[in-house]
Design a protein around this motif. Structure first.
Motif, short mmCIF file in Angstrom:
data_model
loop_
_atom_site.label_atom_id
_atom_site.label_comp_id
_atom_site.label_asym_id
_atom_site.label_seq_id
_atom_site.Cartn_x
_atom_site.Cartn_y
_atom_site.Cartn_z
N VAL A 192 11.03 -13.21 33.68
CA VAL A 192 11.83 -12.87 32.50
C VAL A 192 11.45 -13.75 31.31
N SER A 193 11.20 -15.04 31.57
CA SER A 193 10.79 -15.94 30.50
C SER A 193 9.44 -15.54 29.92
N ILE A 194 8.53 -15.11 30.79
CA ILE A 194 7.22 -14.65 30.32
C ILE A 194 7.37 -13.42 29.44
N GLU A 195 8.26 -12.50 29.86
CA GLU A 195 8.49 -11.29 29.06
C GLU A 195 9.01 -11.64 27.67
N GLU A 196 9.95 -12.59 27.59
CA GLU A 196 10.53 -12.94 26.30
C GLU A 196 9.54 -13.68 25.39
N SER A 197 8.64 -14.44 26.00
CA SER A 197 7.71 -15.24 25.19
C SER A 197 6.38 -14.53 24.94
N LYS A 198 5.92 -13.75 25.93
CA LYS A 198 4.60 -13.13 25.82
C LYS A 198 4.64 -11.62 25.59
N GLY A 199 5.76 -10.97 25.92
CA GLY A 199 5.86 -9.53 25.70
C GLY A 199 5.79 -8.73 26.98
N TRP A 200 6.05 -7.44 26.84
CA TRP A 200 6.15 -6.55 28.01
C TRP A 200 4.82 -6.35 28.70
N PHE A 201 3.72 -6.34 27.97
CA PHE A 201 2.42 -6.12 28.61
C PHE A 201 2.15 -7.18 29.66
N TRP A 202 2.39 -8.44 29.32
CA TRP A 202 2.12 -9.51 30.27
C TRP A 202 3.12 -9.50 31.43
N SER A 203 4.34 -9.10 31.14
CA SER A 203 5.33 -8.99 32.19
C SER A 203 4.92 -7.95 33.22
N PHE A 204 4.50 -6.77 32.75
CA PHE A 204 4.06 -5.71 33.67
C PHE A 204 2.77 -6.10 34.38
N THR A 205 1.87 -6.77 33.66
CA THR A 205 0.60 -7.18 34.27
C THR A 205 0.83 -8.15 35.42
N ILE A 206 1.70 -9.14 35.20
CA ILE A 206 2.01 -10.11 36.26
C ILE A 206 2.69 -9.42 37.43
N SER A 207 3.56 -8.47 37.15
CA SER A 207 4.23 -7.72 38.22
C SER A 207 3.22 -6.96 39.07
N ALA A 208 2.28 -6.29 38.40
CA ALA A 208 1.26 -5.53 39.13
C ALA A 208 0.38 -6.45 39.96
N GLY A 209 0.00 -7.60 39.40
CA GLY A 209 -0.81 -8.56 40.14
C GLY A 209 -0.07 -9.13 41.35
N THR A 210 1.21 -9.41 41.18
CA THR A 210 2.00 -9.95 42.28
C THR A 210 2.12 -8.95 43.42
N LEU A 211 2.36 -7.68 43.07
CA LEU A 211 2.48 -6.65 44.10
C LEU A 211 1.16 -6.41 44.81
#
Length: 464
Positions: A192-211
């Protein structure tokens, strides 16, 4: 006539499993590790979607809230489909891999949309047909995938352990829920902190990488050691009756999950217009509020396991039924607290033009988190151990399915409440400004509903 189910366990190549070589604590522990990573992805996006739908896709607050509850509800409802596929056609191992790939594809599609401005609506415009199609395709690919994962992964982990040792199985589900909480707390803090600081693209990218990493770990760590459950006999009438006997308990937990749905919808919207500053200039992301009660749950899980090994805990069905009842009672009480907090927040905002601290929401977050810990953890253990052997995936899926119906019930209640109160002259939950709504009265409705449901649960609990 004696009614028994003969079970055969095999390895991933279809060869008969060898006791001591296949199964055991190691493969079960891998299931817990994978659950941490999968739940990071699911919770981070589930709690963030309401803001994403409002800020990036320009949906109204009420529409965004219903979109979130529909997504979450569909995900948990689809655990029944995943459980049916795992029990009837595939192994839990294969089911996990297929549905994990499906969730990953949905995430990749949402990542691509968040990266391309052409796939997002212009300012103050709702999404076009193409943009909405991409959004909902990615969203519900995630829902299908997560549903299959949540049905197959806990049962796959439980299948690695000796069925003759119920205490060990109970400890596994305790640690599995511990893993769920660990994934949740990492999601609402780091991602959530990454999403607020870096934006939705990085949030989704990290989610995809984690999965993707979770999928790799699952395949690399279980291939040579895991036992895959293959039932030989057909489902018989007595077993179907056993499964049906679990349904009243299942239906009695739905109302609690309707309260839980508010943590990812209206509670988030409340927090967004409250004072989020802590320690000077630091602003806490609203979804991160759940981190504190989750920390308490995480700390309590090892204590439960420690004392459970050293004292004679009651592991009969009634033990889990009492756990569920306490969770239902706490969820009802949490709605009283939620109504009081919202009344206070709105009064101060309207009359004094002042924002109270977002930490006022902490009590309802704490109560609902503890309620979910008691009820959901109890359901997983109860349904797994009470279900027929060849219906265990579908039975454990009932816990997730209860959450699904709770989120759908929340959607329905919002619509019904707005319709009825609209007839009376003022929609309780209508409009863009929460200060002009009657959210506190909606929480009162949830309190009444949950109190009646608790009485209903007591009836079925005594008759089980």
């Amino acid at each position: 006539m004696k009614n028994e189910i003969e079970e055969r366990f095999e390895d991933w190549k279809g060869r008969e499993a060898i006791p001591g070589k296949h199964g055991g604590i190691g493969p079960a522990a891998i299931a817990c590790v994978v659950e941490v990573m999968e739940n990071i992805v699911f919770v981070a996006n589930g709690f963030n979607f309401v803001e994403y739908f409002m800020s990036s896709m320009h949906y109204s607050p009420a529409t965004a809230a219903n979109m979130v509850t529909n997504f979450m509800g569909t995900t948990f409802l689809l655990t029944l489909l995943g459980g049916f596929i795992a029990d009837s056609f595939l192994t839990n191992f294969t089911t996990f891999i297929i549905f994990c790939c499906l969730e990953l594809m949905g995430l990749i599609l949402l990542t691509f949309q968040s990266y391309s401005p052409k796939l997002q609506p212009e300012s103050d415009k709702t999404p076009s047909t193409l943009q909405a199609t991409i959004l909902f395709t990615g969203l519900y690919a995630m829902a299908f995938g997560a549903g299959g994962i949540k049905a197959s992964l806990p049962t796959h982990g439980g299948d690695q352990l000796d069925r003759g040792n119920p205490r060990l199985i109970s400890r596994f589900f305790n640690w599995f829920y511990f893993s769920i909480c660990c994934g949740s707390i990492l999601a609402v803090t780091i991602v959530v902190s990454i999403e607020e600081s870096k934006g939705w693209f990085w949030s989704f990218t990290i989610s995809a990488g984690t999965l993707a990493l979770a999928l790799f770990i699952f395949m690399a760590g279980c291939l040579d050691k895991a036992m895959l459950n293959k039932n030989i006999s057909a489902i018989e009438v007595a077993e179907t009756r056993t499964f049906l006997g679990l349904l009243p308990i299942f239906f009695s937990t739905i109302a609690m999950n309707c309260c839980l749905a508010q943590l990812s919808t209206f509670s988030v919207q409340q927090g967004m217009i409250m004072d989020r500053k802590l320690f000077g200039s630091f602003e806490i992301p609203v979804p991160s509020l759940v981190a504190i009660p989750l920390l308490l749950v995480i700390l309590s899980a090892p204590l439960y396991d420690y004392f459970g090994k050293r004292i004679s805990l009651d592991i009969s069905p009634s033990f889990n039924l009492y756990r569920i009842r306490l969770g239902l009672a706490l969820s009802s009480f949490s709605m009283v607290i939620a109504a009081i907090v919202e009344t206070t927040r709105k009064y101060v905002a309207v009359h004094y033009d002042f924002k109270i601290s977002v930490l006022w929401l902490m009590v309802q977050y704490l109560l609902l988190t503890v309620a979910d810990t008691l009820a959901f953890g109890g359901m997983l253990d109860f349904f797994y151990r009470e279900a027929p052997s060849n219906m265990k995936s579908m039975s454990t899926a009932l816990g997730w399915c209860s959450t699904a119906f709770g989120f759908f019930l929340s959607t329905a209640l919002v619509e019904v409440t707005n319709t009825i109160t609209g007839w009376l002259g003022h929609q309780w939950l209508g409009g863009e400004d929460l200060n002009e709504t009657s959210l506190e009265l909606f929480y009162v409705v949830l309190f009444v509903l949950n109190t009646l449901n608790l009485l209903n649960y007591n009836f079925w609990m005594k008759g089980y």
